[in-house]
Design a protein around this motif. Structure first.
Motif, PDB file in Angstrom:
ATOM      1  N   HIS A  38       0.853  -1.181   0.000  1.00 27.98           N
ATOM      2  CA  HIS A  38       0.000   0.000   0.000  1.00 27.98           C
ATOM      3  C   HIS A  38       0.895   1.239   0.000  1.00 27.98           C
ATOM      4  O   HIS A  38       1.320   1.718   1.041  1.00 27.98           O
ATOM      5  CB  HIS A  38      -0.920  -0.004   1.227  1.00 27.98           C
ATOM      6  N   ASP A  39       1.199   1.740  -1.184  1.00 23.75           N
ATOM      7  CA  ASP A  39       2.071   2.905  -1.333  1.00 23.75           C
ATOM      8  C   ASP A  39       1.508   3.807  -2.412  1.00 23.75           C
ATOM      9  O   ASP A  39       1.783   3.645  -3.590  1.00 23.75           O
ATOM     10  CB  ASP A  39       3.492   2.462  -1.693  1.00 23.75           C
ATOM     11  N   ASP A  40       0.700   4.794  -1.986  1.00 23.85           N
ATOM     12  CA  ASP A  40       0.022   5.656  -2.951  1.00 23.85           C
ATOM     13  C   ASP A  40       0.964   6.653  -3.615  1.00 23.85           C
ATOM     14  O   ASP A  40       0.593   7.311  -4.589  1.00 23.85           O
ATOM     15  CB  ASP A  40      -1.123   6.405  -2.264  1.00 23.85           C
ATOM     16  N   ASP A  41       2.192   6.778  -3.078  1.00 24.76           N
ATOM     17  CA  ASP A  41       3.167   7.660  -3.733  1.00 24.76           C
ATOM     18  C   ASP A  41       3.637   7.053  -5.047  1.00 24.76           C
ATOM     19  O   ASP A  41       4.083   7.767  -5.950  1.00 24.76           O
ATOM     20  CB  ASP A  41       4.377   7.888  -2.816  1.00 24.76           C
ATOM     21  N   LYS A  42       3.563   5.722  -5.151  1.00 26.98           N
ATOM     22  CA  LYS A  42       4.000   5.040  -6.372  1.00 26.98           C
ATOM     23  C   LYS A  42       2.829   4.746  -7.301  1.00 26.98           C
ATOM     24  O   LYS A  42       2.884   5.007  -8.493  1.00 26.98           O
ATOM     25  CB  LYS A  42       4.719   3.735  -6.008  1.00 26.98           C
ATOM     26  N   ASN A  43       1.756   4.171  -6.760  1.00 24.67           N
ATOM     27  CA  ASN A  43       0.584   3.832  -7.554  1.00 24.67           C
ATOM     28  C   ASN A  43      -0.583   3.561  -6.618  1.00 24.67           C
ATOM     29  O   ASN A  43      -0.426   3.552  -5.392  1.00 24.67           O
ATOM     30  CB  ASN A  43       0.855   2.624  -8.456  1.00 24.67           C
TER      31      ASN A  43
END
Length: 314
Positions: A38-43
């Motif tokens: 869960h990494d919204d900075d990447k996708n």
């Protein structure tokens, strides 16, 4: 025959094909919303799988943006349960939970026709019993490898608990609770009862340390006890046996096999609301969701998805 198939399934679930030194577990954990990071900075791939379920998320990944938006709009109308024109955090949470349990619903659908013998859209206890135990009932002496009378009595007890209106006929919601009791609040007591009956060798209605360890591990002659067994002994003393009486009662067994896990669906609903609630009124309009469609669903700026546009739901 369905009966042998079910027996095989039950034995595989409970015991698996584990070696004696491998740990067996009866704990039912909530399934993850996604196995992705869960990494919204990447996708937003985690959010897509959490919101749609893994299979549907893959479909959207192959759709052009406008088609993704169109389908998302249809989904928004489904999520808006009270039809007030907005999606609340609770409505999002319910949708996410249902998306993650779609495989359970699919499993029920797959088995439904096998048991609904008269095709009336419901499954009676008699229908289930006859399909599952028919050959045993026809000739009780033919197969003595398993105690089918005991199994049938347990199934009937579980069926009655799942049957909320007491007519001994299950609709799909009740049959789902029967097949997957660990996912339904009103079924937890019967899951606990079945667990205790399986492990409680001395018949006192409790699970002591010897029974607890014996359910997970049986030592073979000359075999050195693996390290995890000692850890489980410590777990029993420090966490399982909360009142320190040397055994687990029903409440302690419930805490063990059905732990109160972190609510991932609620956390994801809060996250999606935070990311998309442009006017910060605590709810989402369809426009707010479609404006942030890339947070909710994937898409691909190609025509590759055109072959997938014809879908029954869309």
């Amino acid at each position: 025959m369905i009966r042998p198939m079910l027996m095989c399934f039950v034995l595989c679930v409970v015991y698996g094909s584990s070696k004696p030194t491998e740990k067996k577990s009866r704990v039912h954990h909530e399934e993850p919303l996604s196995n992705l990071e869960h990494d919204d900075d990447k996708n937003n791939d985690y959010d897509h799988e959490a919101f749609l379920g893994q299979d549907e998320a893959k479909t959207f990944d192959n759709l052009p943006p406008e088609e993704s938006k169109r389908r998302l709009g249809i989904i928004v109308d489904k999520i808006d349960g009270d039809q007030d024109g907005f999606v609340s955090e609770d409505e999002l949470k319910v949708w996410i939970k249902n998306a993650q349990k779609k495989h359970i619903y699919d499993s029920v659908e797959h088995q439904w026709n096998d048991f609904d013998l008269n095709a009336d859209g419901r499954i009676s206890w008699e229908e289930y019993k006859n399909v599952t135990y028919g050959s045993y009932l026809d000739d009780p002496q033919a197969d003595s490898e398993y105690n089918y009378m005991l199994m049938m009595a347990r199934d009937e007890r579980r069926f009655k608990v799942a049957d909320r209106n007491g007519d001994l006929i299950a609709d799909k919601q009740e049959f789902t609770a029967f097949l997957h009791p660990e996912d339904h609040e009103h079924m937890k007591n019967v899951v606990v009862q079945e667990t205790i009956e399986d492990i409680d060798k001395n018949g006192d209605g409790f699970i002591n340390l010897k029974e607890y360890i014996g359910d997970m591990y049986t030592a073979e002659e000359g075999e050195e006890e693996p390290d995890w067994v000692a850890t489980e002994r410590q777990q029993f003393a420090e966490f399982r046996d909360k009142n320190n009486d040397g055994k687990m009662d029903r409440e302690e067994t419930l805490d063990w096999i059905l732990p109160a896990d972190y609510d991932h669906a609620e956390a994801e609903a809060k996250h999606l609301l935070h990311e998309s609630d442009a006017n910060k009124d605590g709810k989402l309009s369809k426009k707010e969701i479609l404006d942030k469609y890339d947070v909710f669903v994937g898409s691909q700026v190609t025509d590759f998805g055109e072959a997938l546009l014809r879908h029954d739901e869309f």
